[in-house]
Design a protein around this motif. Structure first.
Motif, mmCIF file in Angstrom:
data_model
loop_
_atom_site.group_PDB
_atom_site.id
_atom_site.type_symbol
_atom_site.label_atom_id
_atom_site.label_comp_id
_atom_site.label_asym_id
_atom_site.label_seq_id
_atom_site.Cartn_x
_atom_site.Cartn_y
_atom_site.Cartn_z
ATOM 1 N N ASP A 26 0.859 -1.187 0.000
ATOM 2 C CA ASP A 26 0.000 0.000 0.000
ATOM 3 C C ASP A 26 0.895 1.235 0.000
ATOM 4 O O ASP A 26 1.209 1.789 1.065
ATOM 5 N N PRO A 27 1.339 1.671 -1.191
ATOM 6 C CA PRO A 27 2.251 2.817 -1.248
ATOM 7 C C PRO A 27 1.690 4.068 -0.576
ATOM 8 O O PRO A 27 2.445 4.852 0.017
ATOM 9 N N ALA A 28 0.377 4.275 -0.649
ATOM 10 C CA ALA A 28 -0.223 5.460 -0.045
ATOM 11 C C ALA A 28 -0.012 5.486 1.466
ATOM 12 O O ALA A 28 0.063 6.558 2.073
ATOM 13 N N LYS A 29 0.081 4.307 2.063
ATOM 14 C CA LYS A 29 0.308 4.201 3.507
ATOM 15 C C LYS A 29 1.765 3.874 3.822
ATOM 16 O O LYS A 29 2.109 3.654 4.984
ATOM 17 N N ARG A 30 2.599 3.814 2.777
ATOM 18 C CA ARG A 30 3.996 3.435 2.936
ATOM 19 C C ARG A 30 4.112 2.086 3.629
ATOM 20 O O ARG A 30 4.978 1.871 4.481
ATOM 21 N N ALA A 31 3.220 1.191 3.258
ATOM 22 C CA ALA A 31 3.167 -0.137 3.865
ATOM 23 C C ALA A 31 3.574 -1.181 2.837
ATOM 24 O O ALA A 31 3.208 -1.095 1.663
ATOM 25 N N ARG A 32 4.314 -2.170 3.280
ATOM 26 C CA ARG A 32 4.670 -3.289 2.415
ATOM 27 C C ARG A 32 3.929 -4.537 2.877
ATOM 28 O O ARG A 32 3.555 -4.677 4.043
ATOM 29 N N ALA A 33 3.741 -5.455 1.938
ATOM 30 C CA ALA A 33 3.021 -6.682 2.245
ATOM 31 C C ALA A 33 3.862 -7.597 3.124
ATOM 32 O O ALA A 33 5.067 -7.773 2.902
ATOM 33 N N LEU A 34 3.232 -8.187 4.105
ATOM 34 C CA LEU A 34 3.863 -9.215 4.916
ATOM 35 C C LEU A 34 4.140 -10.455 4.068
ATOM 36 O O LEU A 34 3.314 -10.838 3.229
ATOM 37 N N THR A 35 5.268 -11.089 4.282
ATOM 38 C CA THR A 35 5.496 -12.394 3.670
ATOM 39 C C THR A 35 4.648 -13.431 4.415
ATOM 40 O O THR A 35 4.130 -13.175 5.505
ATOM 41 N N THR A 36 4.541 -14.614 3.842
ATOM 42 C CA THR A 36 3.791 -15.677 4.520
ATOM 43 C C THR A 36 4.399 -15.987 5.883
ATOM 44 O O THR A 36 3.675 -16.140 6.878
ATOM 45 N N ASP A 37 5.725 -16.064 5.950
ATOM 46 C CA ASP A 37 6.389 -16.315 7.235
ATOM 47 C C ASP A 37 6.088 -15.198 8.223
ATOM 48 O O ASP A 37 5.905 -15.463 9.427
ATOM 49 N N GLU A 38 6.036 -13.972 7.746
ATOM 50 C CA GLU A 38 5.765 -12.847 8.648
ATOM 51 C C GLU A 38 4.323 -12.861 9.145
ATOM 52 O O GLU A 38 4.060 -12.462 10.287
#
Length: 361
Positions: free
Chosen positions: A129-141
């Motif tokens: 979510d670039p608008a929130k400066r958020a990156r996707a969690l990996t499956t392990d995360e």
């Protein structure tokens, strides 16, 4: 509302499947209050919550306490992601219990609504979510976040809390996983079944890791988070029937409203949930319940208990006032001096004065 409150119904103890009975049907809603810098319990937050137990609330719930460092969404937010927070949590649980309340810690992760400036680590979410400066969690995360929720519950039990509530509402991380926007390609996204998987793993993990007398609740919200009402109702039905929960807390925003979705306006929003089979699981509702008649109306509609927000801020003894006067209604705004006398600390008071228009006169 026109219904006159029944003191007997509202005053009756609530016996749950596990743990202690609640002395009555009034619970403190989990309220953001910004009073614990660095996540460590402050004197102001301790005083605010223990005073509500002294005022007669049967169950006293904390604000959202984040279970992962990256989960912080507010300044002054209580934390539960490390043992260094354990002494404060232990003191808080003991204070609520000593005042006669059942003590509950709400477990939370902000997800894409987290704040890296506060947490010091990057914002994470189910999807990029670039608008929130958020990156996707990996499956392990994702698996690690599930473990963080479980660890938070275990820490709460060690601290002496009677139970925890998982925050699955209001667009925070668990709610983000439930959203149709979650189109992850792994087992945690895409289909409705996959989008629910993270929540189920959290609930099962907590139940397996805590004792037989430890209470487990879940907060869901059926609107304003992008989740279709049909999916919200199906999820509520499944968790009510699962045997994992002691109670489901439905945050309706307004417990007396019609649904946003026109095709479901055959009944009020509350009735979409109070009509579900629930077995031994109890059902609570929250949203603009500001009077004794309001609370009684919710019980008459089939709720087992009510969660009080504004009323708990304005009156530490809202339950006592409501039980003594079947017509009791909340009146606000009030002057700052009133809130000081009600054990609302300066950070919380400034938040009420600047973010809300109808609390502080």
């Amino acid at each position: 509302m026109s219904q006159i409150a029944s003191p007997d119904a509202l005053a009756a103890p609530l016996v749950l499947g596990r743990g202690p009975a609640w002395p009555n049907r009034f619970a403190v809603a989990p309220l953001t209050n910004l009073q614990s810098p660095d996540g460590v319990l402050s004197e102001d937050e301790y005083a605010w919550l223990v005073r509500r137990a002294e005022g007669g609330f049967g169950m006293v719930m904390t604000c959202a306490a984040h279970v992962s460092q990256a989960g912080q969404a507010f300044p002054g937010q209580l934390a539960a992601w490390d043992d260094r927070f354990l002494p404060g949590l232990t003191r808080l649980a003991a204070g609520i219990a000593a005042a006669g309340g059942v003590a509950t810690l709400q477990l939370h992760h902000g997800g894409r609504r987290g704040d890296a400036r506060l947490s010091g680590v990057p914002v994470v979410a189910p999807w990029d979510d670039p608008a929130k400066r958020a990156r996707a969690l990996t499956t392990d995360e994702v698996e690690r976040v599930v473990a963080d929720f479980v660890a938070g519950a275990v820490r709460a039990e060690r601290a002496g809390f009677h139970g925890v509530e998982v925050h699955g509402a209001h667009g925070y991380l668990v709610c983000q996983f439930l959203s149709p926007r979650n189109t992850r390609a792994d087992r945690y996204g895409g289909s409705f079944e996959n989008r629910r998987r993270m929540l189920w793993e959290v609930l099962r993990g907590i139940r397996e890791a805590t004792g037989p007398g430890f209470q487990l609740g879940l907060r869901l919200t059926p609107e304003r988070s992008g989740i279709p009402l049909a999916e919200a109702r199906a999820l509520a039905a499944d968790v009510l029937a699962s045997g994992l929960l002691d109670y489901l807390d439905m945050s309706l925003w307004d417990a007396f409203k019609e649904t946003h979705e026109e095709e479901h306006r055959d009944r009020l929003l509350i009735e979409h949930f109070t009509t579900l089979p629930r077995g031994a699981t109890k059902l609570g509702v929250a949203g603009k319940i500001t009077s004794a008649p309001d609370a009684a109306w919710c019980l008459d509609k089939g709720a087992d208990f009510v969660l009080i927000g504004a009323g708990a801020v304005v009156h530490h003894d809202f339950p006592a006032l409501a039980l003594a006067d079947p017509g009791f209604r909340l009146v606000h705004p009030r002057p700052r001096e009133h809130f000081v006398a009600e054990s609302v600390g300066p950070r919380f008071l400034d938040y009420l004065a600047t973010q809300w228009t109808d609390f502080v006169s």
